[in-house]
Write a protein that holds these residues in place. Sequence first.
Motif, PDB file in Angstrom:
ATOM      1  N   ALA A   1     -37.696 -19.853  77.048  1.00  0.00           N
ATOM      2  CA  ALA A   1     -36.356 -19.926  76.467  1.00  0.00           C
ATOM      3  C   ALA A   1     -36.163 -21.318  75.863  1.00  0.00           C
ATOM      4  CB  ALA A   1     -35.315 -19.668  77.549  1.00  0.00           C
TER       5      ALA A   1
ATOM      6  N   LYS B   1     -41.536 -17.868  72.045  1.00  0.00           N
ATOM      7  CA  LYS B   1     -41.969 -16.480  72.279  1.00  0.00           C
ATOM      8  C   LYS B   1     -41.936 -16.193  73.789  1.00  0.00           C
ATOM      9  CE  LYS B   1     -46.035 -13.595  71.516  1.00  0.00           C
ATOM     10  NZ  LYS B   1     -47.474 -13.662  71.207  1.00  0.00           N
ATOM     11  N   ALA B   2     -42.273 -17.220  74.589  1.00  0.00           N
ATOM     12  CA  ALA B   2     -42.360 -17.003  76.041  1.00  0.00           C
ATOM     13  C   ALA B   2     -41.486 -17.957  76.856  1.00  0.00           C
ATOM     14  CB  ALA B   2     -43.815 -17.144  76.493  1.00  0.00           C
TER      15      ALA B   2
ATOM     16  N   SER C   1     -35.046 -17.184  83.221  1.00  0.00           N
ATOM     17  CA  SER C   1     -35.506 -18.461  83.788  1.00  0.00           C
ATOM     18  C   SER C   1     -34.361 -19.477  83.888  1.00  0.00           C
ATOM     19  CB  SER C   1     -36.650 -19.037  82.949  1.00  0.00           C
ATOM     20  OG  SER C   1     -36.255 -19.158  81.602  1.00  0.00           O
TER      21      SER C   1
ATOM     22  N   ARG D   1     -32.352 -11.120  76.634  1.00  0.00           N
ATOM     23  CA  ARG D   1     -33.707 -10.836  77.149  1.00  0.00           C
ATOM     24  C   ARG D   1     -34.533 -12.111  77.149  1.00  0.00           C
ATOM     25  NH1 ARG D   1     -35.254  -5.800  77.632  1.00  0.00           N
ATOM     26  NH2 ARG D   1     -37.443  -6.210  77.211  1.00  0.00           N
ATOM     27  N   GLY D   2     -35.327 -12.303  78.212  1.00  0.00           N
ATOM     28  CA  GLY D   2     -36.210 -13.460  78.291  1.00  0.00           C
ATOM     29  C   GLY D   2     -35.517 -14.746  78.696  1.00  0.00           C
ATOM     30  N   LYS D   3     -34.276 -14.653  79.150  1.00  0.00           N
ATOM     31  CA  LYS D   3     -33.529 -15.872  79.492  1.00  0.00           C
ATOM     32  C   LYS D   3     -33.267 -16.002  80.990  1.00  0.00           C
ATOM     33  CE  LYS D   3     -32.794 -17.067  75.105  1.00  0.00           C
ATOM     34  NZ  LYS D   3     -32.734 -18.341  74.436  1.00  0.00           N
TER      35      LYS D   3
END
Length: 286
Positions: A27, A24-25, A64, A60-62
Amino acid sequence: MSNRVRKAVFPVAGLGTRLLPATKAVAKEMLTIVDRPLIQYAVDEAREAGIEQMIFVTGRGKTSLVDYFDVAFELETSMRSAGKSLDALEPSRTRFGELVTVRQQQPLGLGHAVWCAREIVGDEPFAVLLPDELMLGRPGCLAQLVEAYEMVGGNVVAALEVPPDQTHKYGVIDPGATDGRLTEIRGMVEKPSPGTAPSNLMLPGRYILQPEVMRQLDSQETGAGGEIQLTDAMARLIGEQPFHAYKFEGARHDCGSAAGFVIANLAIALERDDIAPKVREYLAGR
Ligand code: UTP
């Protein structure tokens, strides 16, 4: 146009739902196997095989993943002034231009993710590595494929035997003539219904492909699970171009599943002299 494989596509835009809630948070590709994120193992494997440009297909969210391969100025400055060695950061450094990213705005399938990189790949052969499949071999899996590719050209994909009752989970090949570890491919099917698979040779997520596969993906045709499948696009090239499977020599761990992820951690830990004794001691006491 170069025949050498210089570029590799890393599709990393998937949602990783099998590892929720962690993903969820975080990757999936940043989850650590011992002390390195999964993506590091895939990039190391590509470098060993002579890849010069890493193309991440992110979502999205990747972000990092991209930060991880950047210079960490504050961290490095603090470590330097504390007299600490920066050696541990070495594998996460990239040369200028070594890493390129493109966004897949919606996870429409692996084939679609690869297609998103079409302009960056251009008109040359390229590799695809799925980082959640940890492939442990010496030499690495992609280096084994490159060696085979240098002999037969065309398209060369890694293959692994799985128990026949597991084939419905994977892309599976229809094998033709075999010569050692190389097998001609006559057909491919993504997630065949139980009992209908043409063999028990599955595709574990390492490919060397010709750029024409991008033209097959242009049609955006959906397949198994309503997704745009890479397997379907590759299957349409069979007969037009040489297509071989190479039986990879080594171990595969599906780190996209909880059990595979834990086993991969154990496998790597047991190979590390600095960690193995403690892990062995713990396991022996169970
Ligand atoms: P998976 O199906 O194993 O990954 O796709 P997932 O969707 O992230 O995971 P689950 O099934 O929900 O747990 C194989 C590879 O293809 C990438 C994934 O990131 C993974 O590396 N992928 C998949 C994309 O980049 N885009 C997609 O639309 C689908």
